[in-house]
Design a protein around this motif. Sequence first.
Motif, PDB file in Angstrom:
ATOM      1  N   UNK A 365       0.821  -1.216   0.000  1.00 34.29           N
ATOM      2  CA  UNK A 365       0.000   0.000   0.000  1.00 34.29           C
ATOM      3  C   UNK A 365       0.855   1.266   0.000  1.00 34.29           C
ATOM      4  N   UNK A 366       1.997   1.197   0.648  1.00 31.81           N
ATOM      5  CA  UNK A 366       2.897   2.356   0.652  1.00 31.81           C
ATOM      6  C   UNK A 366       3.454   2.602  -0.750  1.00 31.81           C
ATOM      7  N   UNK A 367       3.856   1.531  -1.418  1.00 27.86           N
ATOM      8  CA  UNK A 367       4.432   1.653  -2.762  1.00 27.86           C
ATOM      9  C   UNK A 367       3.430   2.327  -3.702  1.00 27.86           C
ATOM     10  N   UNK A 368       2.168   1.971  -3.561  1.00 20.86           N
ATOM     11  CA  UNK A 368       1.136   2.518  -4.442  1.00 20.86           C
ATOM     12  C   UNK A 368       0.776   3.954  -4.064  1.00 20.86           C
ATOM     13  N   UNK A 369       0.740   4.228  -2.761  1.00 23.17           N
ATOM     14  CA  UNK A 369       0.260   5.547  -2.323  1.00 23.17           C
ATOM     15  C   UNK A 369       1.310   6.649  -2.391  1.00 23.17           C
ATOM     16  N   UNK A 370       2.567   6.320  -2.128  1.00 29.83           N
ATOM     17  CA  UNK A 370       3.595   7.359  -2.040  1.00 29.83           C
ATOM     18  C   UNK A 370       3.680   8.247  -3.280  1.00 29.83           C
ATOM     19  N   UNK A 371       3.773   7.669  -4.480  1.00 24.28           N
ATOM     20  CA  UNK A 371       3.936   8.541  -5.644  1.00 24.28           C
ATOM     21  C   UNK A 371       2.738   9.468  -5.838  1.00 24.28           C
TER      22      UNK A 371
END
Length: 459
Positions: A365-371
């Motif tokens: 979820x972090x990988x998807x949300x950060x950008x």
Amino acid sequence: MKNKATTADAYKLMHDGALALARAERQGIRVDLKYCERKKKHLNRKIERHQKELKHTKLYKLWERIYGAKTNIYSNHQLARLLYKTMKIEPRKLTPTGEGSTDEDALRQIDLPGVQLILNVRKLTKVRDTYLSAFTRDQHDGYIHPSFDLHTVRTYRSSSANPNFQNIPKRDKESMRICRRALLPRPGHMLLEADFAALEVMISACYHKDPVMLQYLKDKDADMHSDMAKQIFMLDDLDRSAPTHNKLRTAAKNGFVFPQFYGDYYGNNAASLAEWAELNYGRWGDGKKGVILPDGQTISAHLSSRGIKSFQKFEDHIKSVEDDFWGRRFKVYNNWRDKWVSKYRRSGRLQMLTGFVCSGALRRNEIINYPIQGTAFHCLLFTFIELDRIAIQEQWESKLIGQIHDSILLDVAPEELKHVEATLKNIVKKTLPAAWDWIIVPLEIDVDSYEVDGPWIAA
DNA sequence: GGAACTCGCCAC
DNA sequence: AAACGTGGCGAGTTCC
């Protein structure tokens, strides 16, 4: 930019941003000190009344028998022991460390005289101690100077502190009025707030380019949340001007669509939707409570007539809505998520459209949300820098004084209002998309102005 | 007596 | 297969 953004581009944005934000910090925000002192005294009296009433309850008397002189109604630790150990109430919810939770949601499910008084006291002390006291403590000559940092957040968003200008109450109308009444424009000026419309959703589309999503964002008549409300609540049509229909639209937006975008799943969504739409799944379909549809039927009775006769059935239904959401409706977006995650796991880094790079051990979820979160903020930062540049060049009386992730707060001279507004719209519609050619959606910024000499409260 | 922790709660 | 992203801050508590 024609070529892909690099870390040098990211560095320049951060550097220019730090300078522009430092200018806003120096300007500061005017505080009504007399009001703050008056209101704090008023809150003190109110809090005292609640405490006095609390002391007459059985709950408090038991509390005192156990803790004696140490009794402290602000101790959640004591309250948890009292409710869940001494009184043997089954905790409705646990904290991350596995203790019985005493947060608002958990307490509201405990029907005991006194519990509501504790919640009332919490809300009033929050307003007094976190906001009004911070304003008077951190002010100099009647102005607060919140700091805005660009180096503290993993997503390359901003943070704010001393006082934090980015979490002043808004949703709860009473808390909102009390806190925002304290913040004023300079004499003869007016506050102006400019918010990007659906910025994170817009930016997500620049990454995944899902054609269905792009259509929603380009077509002013299309409305994703209404469509999801129809599907979730099994309605043939939805009229946004009908209050109850609008309530269901809000339920779909806050209970399903946004949580799904952050990586939540149907299990949590079903519970949250039930709250938002006031589904009475305890007495499912008895037609007595909950949101009433325009035809007079409750939403629970309506769902029941469509075969959703229990909460379990509702959850199953939301699972199928979720499957349809990612498997059919936004399947290109969904494919992007998988590809983006596997690319990260191969390379160990993710590079934003603005050139910023994240690395380290990140969860899906972090990988998807950060950008998405970072890049959305960079659009705001670009706008902030450019607006500040023009304000200096044209020697405006109006000043940039704050920023909240996707919005800018200005202290505006009324005769400059139209020009400030036009300048903002021009940056967002022309300068920004010309500078960053990966912006493939129509970005919009909405401008709200407040009364001359009036506080930060909508008229 | 202060650092570090937990919990709760405000914003986007 | 698993399951909500980012912060700041006040108060209480525990540890050193």
